[in-house]
Write an enzyme that holds these catalytic residues in place. Structure first.
Site: not given
Length: 467
Positions: A49, A41, A450, A46-47
């Site tokens: 994102c 890397e 609901h 972790g890139g």
């Protein structure tokens, strides 16, 4: 076939180039399986994102929504002066989250026995990579299997003067410590609109420029019309059908943009400028030719339906492979490649790719667009429901937007689009029905709590009747 390794190269079972979504999950999973895995890397653990894209931007967008709520305090019964935005605090909140996420990633790499190498990796031969280490020196490694997960980056086009103006991309935008007095956003796509709204809510005077006649050209016209109108009401100005001829000045100080429309030329002035006009794959500096990896005309790595490249035992995943530019698509790429390595079959063809635009209200979509169905002459029934009919939105005071679905002759859902508060969370149940081949009545006939947003799916499909 075993790799041919030169003297001095370290041998691994798997080498992963890039720690983005697909790459990191492959490293973690294969490492946990007992394989010897090396991951290279350049910068972002972790890139993109968790560091500079998806999660940081949504963090800042949420801060902007809080600022928006602050301007509505009286509506909710609070007699409080509207607080001043401190972008340094906004930025630190984002940075804290990023630091925590990086720590989570580091622990997971260690727990799964992955050799994490910080540096720039470049192919020097088939399945062989030389890494220029961040700490200095080089390291040469080779793998029986190599996975390329190098992602993509924002492009700054060659508009005269634009690069000299040092425009922000999303990376610099996320590091702002002041609210821009005024901001010009080049590009009316997903990134451009998310940041345009966030900055407007923080207090910037925002202008969005796009060469097309409308924003989000791939979306249905009714969706774009409502969303653009809502953003305009928040003070965002749109200059559509406009071509940028030149840029002068420097972002952060003062910039001047010359626009050309069909009728005339126009000059825009602002303190900051954001380039959000697209992305290009990170494949131009990794030595693909040395590895026998072919590229497409637009720079993506050529892959087949199993994400195999033209080089033996080399896969490519995520943005660099031309997969849809979404983290969730890259996660599915991980599953495809992992299954292939395990000797099983999983392919990219026919994948259902949902997505959400995180403006406020959100825009969520999966399947066929209505405009696309009309162009292709596909027969459908339309179910449409205003978000105000989803009673949960009335309790929130956020009733803007609508839900709609296209229903085929066999009662199956062809496509689903939602514009409204929190509608990204409605995609999963609709996808489940679509993937299972069930009719729309499977959702219509559910007993749903609901008042919730998902209850809106019941009333959407009930609008078609009970015959």
């Amino acid at each position: 076939m075993a790799a041919i390794v030169e003297v001095g190269a370290e041998q691994f079972d798997v080498v992963v180039l890039g720690s983005g979504e697909a790459g990191k999950y492959l490293a973690w999973t294969l490492g946990a399986d007992g394989r010897r895995v090396a991951l290279i890397e350049t910068r972002y653990v972790g890139g993109s994102c968790p560091n500079i894209a998806c999660l940081p931007s949504k963090n800042v967008i949420h801060s902007a929504k809080v600022a928006w709520y602050a301007h509505r305090l009286k509506e909710f019964g609070f007699e409080v002066t509207v607080p001043k935005v401190d972008m340094k605090v906004v930025r630190e909140r984002k940075r804290t989250m990023v630091r925590e996420l990086v720590e989570v990633h580091n622990k997971r790499f260690a727990a799964n026995g992955v050799t994490f190498i910080c540096g720039d990796g470049r192919f020097v031969g088939p399945r062989e990579v030389v890494v220029t280490l961040q700490a200095g020196g080089t390291r040469q490694i080779s793998g029986d299997t190599v996975i390329v997960s190098t992602g993509s980056r924002a492009v700054v086009t060659d508009i005269p003067g634009l690069q000299e103006a040092e425009p922000m991309t999303h990376i610099e935008q996320l590091e702002l410590d002041v609210v821009p007095e005024s901001l010009i956003v080049l590009g009316g796509g997903y990134i451009g609109l998310e940041f345009a709204q966030a900055m407007a809510r923080f207090g910037s005077k925002v202008t969005v420029v796009d060469r097309n006649a409308r924003c989000l050209t791939h979306e249905d016209e009714d969706v774009v019309r409502v969303l653009t109108d809502l953003l305009s009401k928040e003070g965002i100005e749109f200059k559509l059908g406009s071509t940028v001829e030149s840029v002068t000045g420097r972002s952060g100080d003062a910039v001047e943009v010359i626009l050309k429309t069909q009728e005339r030329h126009e000059t825009l002035r602002a303190t900051h400028i954001l380039a959000a006009v697209g992305r290009i794959p990170n494949t131009d500096s990794i030595g693909t030719q040395m590895a026998g990896i072919e590229l497409t005309a637009n720079g993506h790595i050529k892959v087949n339906e199993f994400l195999q490249t033209t080089a033996e035992s080399v896969f490519a995943v995520g943005d660099c492979a031309g997969s849809p530019y979404f983290t969730h698509a890259a996660y599915d790429d991980f599953r495809i490649v992992y299954q292939s390595i395990q000797g099983h079959k999983r392919v990219t063809t026919g994948r259902q790719i949902p997505y959400t635009l995180f403006t406020d209200p959100e825009l969520a979509h999966v399947g066929l667009h209505e405009d696309e169905a009309k162009r292709q002459g596909i027969s459908y029934r339309l179910a449409k429901l205003p978000m105000a009919a989803v009673l949960r939105t009335r309790t929130l005071g956020e009733t803007e937007g609508f839900l709609k679905a296209l229903i085929g002759k066999d009662d199956r859902i062809l496509g689903f689009t939602a514009l409204g508060v929190g509608v990204g969370e409605l995609l999963a149940p609709v996808q489940l029905v679509m993937n299972s081949g069930l009719p729309y009545t499977a959702l219509r006939d559910l007993i749903v709590t609901h008042p919730t947003l998902s209850e809106g799916l019941v009333f959407l499909f009930a609008s078609l009747g009970y015959k």
